[in-house]
Design a protein around this motif. Structure first.
Motif, PDB file in Angstrom:
ATOM      1  N   LEU A 107      -8.122 -13.401 -20.961  1.00 15.68           N
ATOM      2  CA  LEU A 107      -7.629 -12.950 -19.456  1.00 15.68           C
ATOM      3  C   LEU A 107      -7.506 -13.731 -18.260  1.00 15.68           C
ATOM      4  CD1 LEU A 107      -9.853  -9.575 -19.523  1.00 15.68           C
ATOM      5  CD2 LEU A 107      -7.526  -9.831 -20.078  1.00 15.68           C
ATOM      6  N   ARG A 154     -15.513  -6.456   9.769  1.00 11.13           N
ATOM      7  CA  ARG A 154     -14.753  -5.352   8.973  1.00 11.13           C
ATOM      8  C   ARG A 154     -15.971  -4.388   8.555  1.00 11.13           C
ATOM      9  NH1 ARG A 154      -9.015  -5.340   8.841  1.00 11.13           N
ATOM     10  NH2 ARG A 154      -8.297  -7.378   9.219  1.00 11.13           N
ATOM     11  N   HIS A 174      -7.209  -4.976  -8.084  1.00  8.71           N
ATOM     12  CA  HIS A 174      -6.786  -4.523  -6.758  1.00  8.71           C
ATOM     13  C   HIS A 174      -5.445  -4.530  -6.468  1.00  8.71           C
ATOM     14  CE1 HIS A 174     -11.167  -4.865  -5.550  1.00  8.71           C
ATOM     15  NE2 HIS A 174     -11.143  -6.279  -6.199  1.00  8.71           N
ATOM     16  N   GLY A 222     -15.262  -8.913  -7.178  1.00  7.26           N
ATOM     17  CA  GLY A 222     -15.597  -8.078  -8.282  1.00  7.26           C
ATOM     18  C   GLY A 222     -14.748  -8.457  -9.544  1.00  7.26           C
ATOM     19  N   THR A 223     -13.741  -9.482  -9.343  1.00  3.26           N
ATOM     20  CA  THR A 223     -12.979  -9.450 -10.514  1.00  3.26           C
ATOM     21  C   THR A 223     -13.424 -10.759 -11.529  1.00  3.26           C
ATOM     22  OG1 THR A 223     -11.520 -10.988  -9.453  1.00  3.26           O
ATOM     23  CG2 THR A 223     -10.853  -8.694  -9.144  1.00  3.26           C
ATOM     24  N   ASN A 224     -12.730 -10.944 -12.414  1.00  2.77           N
ATOM     25  CA  ASN A 224     -12.862 -12.427 -13.168  1.00  2.77           C
ATOM     26  C   ASN A 224     -12.412 -13.583 -12.699  1.00  2.77           C
ATOM     27  OD1 ASN A 224     -10.281 -11.304 -13.439  1.00  2.77           O
ATOM     28  ND2 ASN A 224     -10.068 -12.098 -15.796  1.00  2.77           N
ATOM     29  N   ARG A 258      -1.126 -11.418   4.976  1.00  2.00           N
ATOM     30  CA  ARG A 258      -0.072 -10.786   4.228  1.00  2.00           C
ATOM     31  C   ARG A 258       0.477 -11.669   3.267  1.00  2.00           C
ATOM     32  NH1 ARG A 258       0.691  -6.134   2.414  1.00  2.00           N
ATOM     33  NH2 ARG A 258       2.901  -5.674   3.012  1.00  2.00           N
ATOM     34  N   GLU A 272      -2.371  -4.991  -3.806  1.00  2.00           N
ATOM     35  CA  GLU A 272      -2.151  -6.126  -2.751  1.00  2.00           C
ATOM     36  C   GLU A 272      -2.680  -5.888  -1.556  1.00  2.00           C
ATOM     37  OE1 GLU A 272       1.810  -7.757  -0.929  1.00  2.00           O
ATOM     38  OE2 GLU A 272       1.647  -8.574  -3.154  1.00  2.00           O
ATOM     39  N   PRO A 273      -3.494  -6.851  -1.141  1.00  2.00           N
ATOM     40  CA  PRO A 273      -4.198  -6.906   0.359  1.00  2.00           C
ATOM     41  C   PRO A 273      -3.271  -6.201   1.611  1.00  2.00           C
ATOM     42  CG  PRO A 273      -4.900  -8.818  -0.736  1.00  2.00           C
ATOM     43  CD  PRO A 273      -3.585  -8.357  -1.599  1.00  2.00           C
ATOM     44  N   ASP A 274      -3.446  -5.455   2.229  1.00  2.00           N
ATOM     45  CA  ASP A 274      -2.614  -4.732   3.125  1.00  2.00           C
ATOM     46  C   ASP A 274      -3.484  -3.935   4.236  1.00  2.00           C
ATOM     47  OD1 ASP A 274      -0.665  -3.742   4.840  1.00  2.00           O
ATOM     48  OD2 ASP A 274       0.042  -2.115   3.303  1.00  2.00           O
ATOM     49  N   PHE A 275      -4.576  -4.922   4.652  1.00  2.00           N
ATOM     50  CA  PHE A 275      -5.380  -4.104   5.683  1.00  2.00           C
ATOM     51  C   PHE A 275      -4.920  -4.422   6.889  1.00  2.00           C
ATOM     52  CE2 PHE A 275      -7.929  -6.048   2.012  1.00  2.00           C
ATOM     53  CZ  PHE A 275      -8.949  -5.122   1.667  1.00  2.00           C
ATOM     54  N   PRO A 276      -5.351  -3.457   7.965  1.00  2.00           N
ATOM     55  CA  PRO A 276      -4.965  -3.374   9.238  1.00  2.00           C
ATOM     56  C   PRO A 276      -5.646  -4.633  10.149  1.00  2.00           C
ATOM     57  CG  PRO A 276      -6.446  -1.678   9.112  1.00  2.00           C
ATOM     58  CD  PRO A 276      -6.201  -2.350   7.498  1.00  2.00           C
ATOM     59  N   HIS A 277      -5.307  -4.872  11.162  1.00  2.00           N
ATOM     60  CA  HIS A 277      -5.779  -5.654  12.171  1.00  2.00           C
ATOM     61  C   HIS A 277      -7.303  -4.949  12.532  1.00  2.00           C
ATOM     62  CE1 HIS A 277      -1.710  -6.457  13.224  1.00  2.00           C
ATOM     63  NE2 HIS A 277      -2.377  -7.834  13.271  1.00  2.00           N
ATOM     64  N   GLU A 278      -8.312  -5.580  12.627  1.00  2.00           N
ATOM     65  CA  GLU A 278      -9.520  -5.103  13.235  1.00  2.00           C
ATOM     66  C   GLU A 278     -10.147  -5.658  14.337  1.00  2.00           C
ATOM     67  OE1 GLU A 278     -13.458  -3.200  11.380  1.00  2.00           O
ATOM     68  OE2 GLU A 278     -11.566  -3.359  10.259  1.00  2.00           O
ATOM     69  N   GLY A 305     -10.961 -10.118  11.291  1.00  2.00           N
ATOM     70  CA  GLY A 305     -10.168  -8.919  12.032  1.00  2.00           C
ATOM     71  C   GLY A 305      -8.581  -9.178  12.053  1.00  2.00           C
ATOM     72  N   ARG A 353      -4.916  -9.867  10.206  1.00  3.97           N
ATOM     73  CA  ARG A 353      -4.173  -9.220   9.325  1.00  3.97           C
ATOM     74  C   ARG A 353      -3.429 -10.208   8.083  1.00  3.97           C
ATOM     75  NH1 ARG A 353      -1.228  -4.891   6.901  1.00  3.97           N
ATOM     76  NH2 ARG A 353       1.005  -4.815   6.887  1.00  3.97           N
ATOM     77  N   ALA A 390      -5.057 -12.865 -15.649  1.00  3.39           N
ATOM     78  CA  ALA A 390      -5.254 -11.318 -14.987  1.00  3.39           C
ATOM     79  C   ALA A 390      -6.389 -11.560 -13.988  1.00  3.39           C
ATOM     80  CB  ALA A 390      -5.837 -10.299 -16.048  1.00  3.39           C
ATOM     81  N   ARG A 391      -6.301 -10.976 -12.969  1.00  3.56           N
ATOM     82  CA  ARG A 391      -7.497 -10.916 -11.893  1.00  3.56           C
ATOM     83  C   ARG A 391      -7.765  -9.419 -11.858  1.00  3.56           C
ATOM     84  NH1 ARG A 391      -7.552 -15.348 -12.975  1.00  3.56           N
ATOM     85  NH2 ARG A 391      -6.600 -16.597 -11.972  1.00  3.56           N
ATOM     86  N   VAL A 392      -8.855  -8.977 -12.637  1.00  2.00           N
ATOM     87  CA  VAL A 392      -9.389  -7.606 -12.860  1.00  2.00           C
ATOM     88  C   VAL A 392     -10.769  -7.628 -12.649  1.00  2.00           C
ATOM     89  CG1 VAL A 392      -7.319  -6.702 -14.327  1.00  2.00           C
ATOM     90  CG2 VAL A 392      -9.147  -8.019 -15.650  1.00  2.00           C
ATOM     91  N   SER A 393     -11.409  -6.294 -12.530  1.00  3.79           N
ATOM     92  CA  SER A 393     -12.820  -6.184 -12.619  1.00  3.79           C
ATOM     93  C   SER A 393     -13.080  -4.827 -13.394  1.00  3.79           C
ATOM     94  CB  SER A 393     -13.128  -5.717 -10.944  1.00  3.79           C
ATOM     95  OG  SER A 393     -12.543  -4.572 -10.581  1.00  3.79           O
ATOM     96  N   PRO A 394     -14.303  -4.795 -14.284  1.00  5.89           N
ATOM     97  CA  PRO A 394     -14.765  -3.834 -14.988  1.00  5.89           C
ATOM     98  C   PRO A 394     -15.351  -2.859 -14.377  1.00  5.89           C
ATOM     99  CG  PRO A 394     -16.093  -5.915 -15.149  1.00  5.89           C
ATOM    100  CD  PRO A 394     -15.147  -6.180 -13.987  1.00  5.89           C
TER     101      PRO A 394
END
Lengths: 98, 247
Positions: free
Chosen positions: A50, B156, A77, B131-133, B207, A79-85, B203, B205, A53-57
């Motif tokens: 693995l 966040r 996971h 949380g991944t490997n 991409r 793909e990261p698509d977080f809004p502004h905060e 904070g 974004r 691979a980037r996976v979590s159990p």
């Protein structure tokens, strides 16, 4: 750089994974995540393979109640698509007090 | 003066660094070029390119980059200090010496992409790894100082998110770049992990550039850049080399 013996052992393990490794499926996408050997070791599981691979159990939801077995799966996971905060000091509410 | 700055990090001999800076300037006339020297003080003094800044941070000068947790905090701080007197710079394009522009005006292309993504930071091979490997995540997960920094910094609702992104190129809105460059105590963590993670938790974004990631690989080499260009590459990462002739 690792000693030659370590490198040889790793190469051997990689070959073993390619031949005898279990196929792992990404539970989120349904796509193959690779092959791996799962070896019990001191109360844990060694996962060999693995590497790409980037996976979590996680234990998977089960539609039927069974006490004797559960499925452990691996998921990536999205793909990261977080809004502004806004920064914390810009939040409209004060931080919680305990 | 342009409103885009391309900062090129190089530790190569002065003649090589000057050649690379000249190639970037010829390729990207609408961006100012800053040579960021990660080599020796003597190499820096011998550079003919101007402007230039020297990075003295010992955490840049690692050999086993991942295990020693190579840091770009000193690099980003030096660039941030350089642009401080120049408010006209709105976008910072960071690149290592072995990234090759394959677009006639790459920083403009990246700025347009940044706007279309409504993003503050763009990078290649961005992924969420908590949380991944992922070995870099597991290595940092064992360090309480890493969690402490993220929790202290994060605005966040979920402070557990950890991102990873290649360090060889990124494109930034200036406020995001300055914010990450000036986080104290970010130095002891590996750059590919801490840079996008801090940007996210501050904070901003962040991409991915999934269409460009195949051309910006962390290893290997590219023989024919013109073929990559035909396949849609606007940049390539030949890894530790910058070709004499670019398409």
């Amino acid at each position: 750089m690792a000693p030659p013996l370590h490198r040889a052992a790793k190469a051997l393990l990689r070959a073993l994974v390619a031949i005898a490794g279990a196929k792992v499926t990404d539970q989120r996408t349904g796509l193959p995540a690779g092959k791996a050997l799962f070896i019990p070791w001191r109360g844990k599981l060694l996962v060999i393979g693995l590497e790409n691979a980037r996976v979590s159990p996680a234990f998977l939801p089960q539609p039927h109640l069974t006490y004797w077995r559960q499925d452990l799966g691996f998921s990536s996971h999205p793909e990261p698509d977080f809004p502004h905060e806004p920064p914390a000091h810009c939040h409209p509410l004060p931080p919680p007090t305990h | 003066m342009n409103h885009r700055l391309t900062a090129i990090l190089s530790h190569l001999p002065p003649t090589e660094s000057d050649r690379i800076a000249a190639a970037w300037q010829a390729s990207c006339p609408d961006s100012d070029i800053l040579l960021v020297c990660g080599g020796s003080q003597d190499s820096f003094n011998a550079l003919e390119s101007s402007p230039k800044v020297f990075v003295s941070d010992p955490r840049l000068r690692t050999r086993d980059h991942q295990r020693e947790r190579q840091s770009y905090q000193g690099v980003f701080s030096a660039i941030s200090a350089f642009i401080a007197p120049f408010p006209q710079y709105k976008f910072i394009h960071f690149t290592e010496f072995d990234c090759v522009p394959l677009h006639h005006n790459l920083p403009l292309w990246l700025e347009n992409r940044l706007e279309s993504e409504n993003a503050d930071v763009l990078g290649c091979r961005l992924s969420r790894i908590d949380g991944t490997n992922h070995p870099h995540f597991l290595y940092h997960a064992a360090d309480p100082a890493f969690h402490s920094l993220i929790h202290q910094t994060s605005s966040r609702s979920d402070p557990s998110v950890v991102l990873s992104m290649l360090g060889c190129m990124s494109f930034w809105k200036r406020n995001a770049f300055d914010a990450v460059a000036n986080v104290p105590d970010a130095s002891p963590f590996y750059l590919e992990l801490i840079i996008p993670t801090l940007a996210h938790h501050l904070g901003f974004r962040v991409r991915n550039l999934p269409d460009q990631s195949p051309f910006v690989k962390p290893s290997g080499s590219f023989k024919n850049l013109a073929l990559l260009q035909q396949a849609g590459a606007v940049m390539a990462h030949p890894v530790k080399t910058f070709p004499t002739h670019t398409p």
